[in-house]
Design a protein around this motif. Structure first.
Motif, mmCIF file in Angstrom:
data_model
loop_
_atom_site.group_PDB
_atom_site.id
_atom_site.type_symbol
_atom_site.label_atom_id
_atom_site.label_comp_id
_atom_site.label_asym_id
_atom_site.label_seq_id
_atom_site.Cartn_x
_atom_site.Cartn_y
_atom_site.Cartn_z
ATOM 1 N N TRP A 44 30.289 72.592 -16.489
ATOM 2 C CA TRP A 44 31.106 73.765 -16.828
ATOM 3 C C TRP A 44 30.920 74.101 -18.310
ATOM 4 O O TRP A 44 31.885 74.166 -19.084
ATOM 5 C CB TRP A 44 32.568 73.497 -16.523
ATOM 6 C CG TRP A 44 32.888 73.398 -15.062
ATOM 7 C CD1 TRP A 44 32.704 72.333 -14.237
ATOM 8 C CD2 TRP A 44 33.438 74.437 -14.252
ATOM 9 N NE1 TRP A 44 33.115 72.629 -12.965
ATOM 10 C CE2 TRP A 44 33.575 73.918 -12.933
ATOM 11 C CE3 TRP A 44 33.847 75.755 -14.496
ATOM 12 C CZ2 TRP A 44 34.090 74.664 -11.885
ATOM 13 C CZ3 TRP A 44 34.364 76.504 -13.456
ATOM 14 C CH2 TRP A 44 34.482 75.960 -12.166
ATOM 15 N N LYS A 45 29.682 74.353 -18.716
ATOM 16 C CA LYS A 45 29.366 74.471 -20.142
ATOM 17 C C LYS A 45 30.090 75.622 -20.824
ATOM 18 O O LYS A 45 30.432 75.540 -22.015
ATOM 19 C CB LYS A 45 27.852 74.613 -20.318
ATOM 20 C CG LYS A 45 27.083 73.366 -19.910
ATOM 21 C CD LYS A 45 25.598 73.538 -20.127
ATOM 22 C CE LYS A 45 24.833 72.287 -19.704
ATOM 23 N NZ LYS A 45 23.365 72.432 -19.908
ATOM 24 N N THR A 46 30.317 76.722 -20.104
ATOM 25 C CA THR A 46 30.962 77.870 -20.745
ATOM 26 C C THR A 46 32.434 77.614 -21.065
ATOM 27 O O THR A 46 33.036 78.357 -21.841
ATOM 28 C CB THR A 46 30.858 79.121 -19.858
ATOM 29 O OG1 THR A 46 31.513 78.867 -18.601
ATOM 30 C CG2 THR A 46 29.398 79.479 -19.610
ATOM 31 N N ARG A 47 33.008 76.559 -20.494
ATOM 32 C CA ARG A 47 34.429 76.258 -20.719
ATOM 33 C C ARG A 47 34.637 75.175 -21.784
ATOM 34 O O ARG A 47 35.773 74.956 -22.215
ATOM 35 C CB ARG A 47 35.087 75.807 -19.408
ATOM 36 C CG ARG A 47 34.962 76.803 -18.264
ATOM 37 C CD ARG A 47 35.767 78.066 -18.496
ATOM 38 N NE ARG A 47 37.195 77.796 -18.508
ATOM 39 C CZ ARG A 47 37.955 77.750 -17.404
ATOM 40 N NH1 ARG A 47 37.413 77.961 -16.212
ATOM 41 N NH2 ARG A 47 39.250 77.531 -17.497
#
Length: 282
Positions: A116-119
């Motif tokens: 969940w890299k964007t978070r």
């Protein structure tokens, strides 16, 4: 400020789930934060009955890179589509418990979480994530000795080494001249954490401490994993540091909690699933 324990090892309420883990929902001046998420999605089942709407959380914080504090975040991300998760970069490294007989247990975050890299928001130093809310890394040297003593290791860029708990951070709420400290497992020692916070905010008093003391036997065992005199010395140290309220559970363990009662008296409270604490009421 209102603190709701969404997940802890125990609960007096049969309607709530519990597991070996910790998740706290912090509400401060209209800002809402999920601190840790337990080992699974169980916190999502408990939240509605405790009056917590996780979809409205403004932020989330991972106290350290262990599975029993991070396992519920992927499910949280599905329910809450906007809140960033603040974590130390070292939390992405593999963490292990390796006993003298060679038995290995993975302690780290679930690989799914790291997708969940964007978070994810990397925290590389002390920083204020909301007015009055700070994240502090450890500043005490030599913590790798504590890691080796409890057989905890981390797979860093230079290979496997005793854990120095660089993946751990303390959440601090600064309210006027008072502090509330959140240290979910206190691998550096709860007294060390309090000393670090007081050094960061000189002259301010510690109204409350929330979190575990890491005195429980390894792997969530219910037997005491520490000498009684060590638990008692910690209680005396917290008294000397002037901590007014102590809310502890999870990795403290009930035997150690019972040893602390005669020392800390009515300052000490058990932080079970479903506990709600309010500070600084108008």
């Amino acid at each position: 400020m209102k603190v709701t324990a969404l997940i802890e090892n125990t609960t007096p309420d049969d309607a709530l789930r519990c597991e070996h883990g910790l998740a706290l929902f912090i509400e401060y001046n209209g800002w809402r934060c999920l601190l840790d998420a337990g080992a699974s999605a169980a916190l999502l089942e408990n939240a509605p009955g405790l009056g917590v709407d996780l979809s409205r959380a403004d932020a989330a914080v991972l106290s350290h890179g262990h599975y029993d504090h991070s396992g519920g975040f992927p499910a949280f991300f599905v329910q809450n589509t906007t809140a960033p998760l603040y974590l130390r970069p070292q939390a992405a490294e593999e963490s292990w418990q390796i006993r003298k007989d060679g038995e290995r247990k993975y302690l780290g975050v679930p690989p799914e979480l790291l997708r969940w890299k964007t978070r994810l928001r990397s925290v590389t130093g002390p920083g204020e994530i909301h007015p009055g809310v700070w994240l502090l890394p450890h500043t005490t040297p030599g913590l790798e000795k504590r890691g080796e003593k409890v057989a905890m290791y981390r797979q860093g860029p230079d290979g496997l080494a005793p854990d120095d708990f660089a993946h751990e951070q303390t959440l601090v709420v600064v309210h006027g001249e008072e502090l509330a400290i959140f240290s979910s497992c206190s691998h550096a020692g709860a007294d060390t954490v309090v000393e670090e916070v007081k050094a960061a905010f000189p002259g301010k008093s510690v109204r409350a401490f929330f979190g575990g003391f890491h005195l429980m036997g390894a792997g969530g065992a219910t037997t005491l994993g520490v000498r009684p005199e060590k638990a008692q010395a910690l209680g005396e140290r917290l008294l000397a540091l002037g901590v007014r309220e102590i809310w502890t559970g999870h990795c403290t363990g009930r035997p150690a909690f019972d040893l602390l009662v005669p020392i800390l008296g009515d300052r000490l409270h058990y932080l079970a699933t479903g506990t709600v604490v309010t500070l600084w009421e108008d």
